[in-house]
Design a protein around this motif. Structure first.
Motif, mmCIF file in Angstrom:
data_model
loop_
_atom_site.group_PDB
_atom_site.id
_atom_site.type_symbol
_atom_site.label_atom_id
_atom_site.label_comp_id
_atom_site.label_asym_id
_atom_site.label_seq_id
_atom_site.Cartn_x
_atom_site.Cartn_y
_atom_site.Cartn_z
ATOM 1 N N UNK A 43 -7.123 7.015 1.962
ATOM 2 C CA UNK A 43 -7.817 5.780 2.330
ATOM 3 C C UNK A 43 -7.028 4.548 1.889
ATOM 4 N N UNK A 44 -6.362 4.639 0.749
ATOM 5 C CA UNK A 44 -5.559 3.508 0.286
ATOM 6 C C UNK A 44 -4.370 3.268 1.213
ATOM 7 N N UNK A 45 -3.773 4.343 1.719
ATOM 8 C CA UNK A 45 -2.628 4.197 2.615
ATOM 9 C C UNK A 45 -3.035 3.749 4.018
ATOM 10 N N UNK A 84 -5.737 -1.151 4.790
ATOM 11 C CA UNK A 84 -4.877 -0.414 3.871
ATOM 12 C C UNK A 84 -4.634 -1.235 2.609
ATOM 13 N N UNK A 85 -4.847 -0.628 1.466
ATOM 14 C CA UNK A 85 -4.599 -1.314 0.195
ATOM 15 C C UNK A 85 -3.147 -1.176 -0.234
ATOM 16 N N UNK A 86 -2.460 -0.205 0.318
ATOM 17 C CA UNK A 86 -1.086 0.042 -0.107
ATOM 18 C C UNK A 86 -0.117 -1.015 0.403
ATOM 19 N N UNK A 87 -0.551 -1.811 1.379
ATOM 20 C CA UNK A 87 0.287 -2.932 1.798
ATOM 21 C C UNK A 87 0.427 -3.936 0.659
ATOM 22 N N UNK A 88 -0.608 -4.057 -0.145
ATOM 23 C CA UNK A 88 -0.596 -5.002 -1.259
ATOM 24 C C UNK A 88 -0.226 -4.357 -2.586
ATOM 25 N N UNK A 89 -0.525 -3.080 -2.733
ATOM 26 C CA UNK A 89 -0.302 -2.378 -4.003
ATOM 27 C C UNK A 89 0.562 -1.133 -3.781
#
Length: 178
Positions: A122-124, A134-139
């Motif tokens: 889900x983060x990716x 996507x949270x992985x764009x920021x983290x």
């Protein structure tokens, strides 16, 4: 069969039992090392940027992963020491206890890996239908380290599946069904 033949058979079984115990102890120590590696990677995994900060302790799935890896590492160490310290013909109670605990640890670690893998997914990729981006764009580095920790956890679960097979083989081939 005379007495010398029986003694030779008993000694070969004892050597096999010692070899089996040593191999099992190596698998347990390897799973301990991998559990600790996954645990340390996740504990040190935190990032802070203009969007905010995130740490494993902010996400329940990752806290469960750390806890499961810690329990697995402790059990792996204790069971490896117990395997090496137990007398060579292992008793039925000891075999059943190892079998049961191996099963429990296998499922706990597998569950921790599965729930953490879903969180990393889900983060990716987010969930577009419910507007999660996507949270992985920021983290990015946080997601990458979390993914590595999850991979280590799945390797540990594979090792414990193998250990469970060994435990079940030992239990069901050497002793009659209850």
């Amino acid at each position: 069969m005379d007495k010398t033949d029986q003694t030779a058979i008993d000694e070969s079984a004892l050597v096999l039992n010692r070899t089996e115990k040593s191999a099992e102890a190596v698998l347990r120590v390897a799973s301990m090392a991998l559990s600790i590696t996954g645990l340390v990677i996740m504990i040190k995994n935190s990032i802070s940027n203009e969007f905010g900060s995130v740490s494993y302790s902010n996400i329940g799935a990752f806290m469960y992963l750390v806890s499961a890896n810690g329990v697995c590492a402790a059990y792996s160490l204790l069971s490896a020491l117990a395997i090496l310290a137990l007398p060579c013909p292992i008793s039925k109670v000891q075999v059943r206890t190892l079998f049961l605990l191996d099963q429990v640890v296998t499922y706990v670690v597998l569950a921790a890996g599965a729930v953490s893998a879903e969180t990393v997914y889900l983060a990716y990729y987010g969930n577009i239908p419910i507007t999660w981006s996507s949270a992985c764009d920021s983290y990015g580095s946080f997601c990458h380290n979390a993914l590595i920790s999850v991979v280590f956890t799945f390797v540990v679960s594979l090792l414990y599946m193998l250990l469970s097979l060994i435990s079940s083989y030992r239990l069901f081939t050497r002793f009659e069904a209850p």
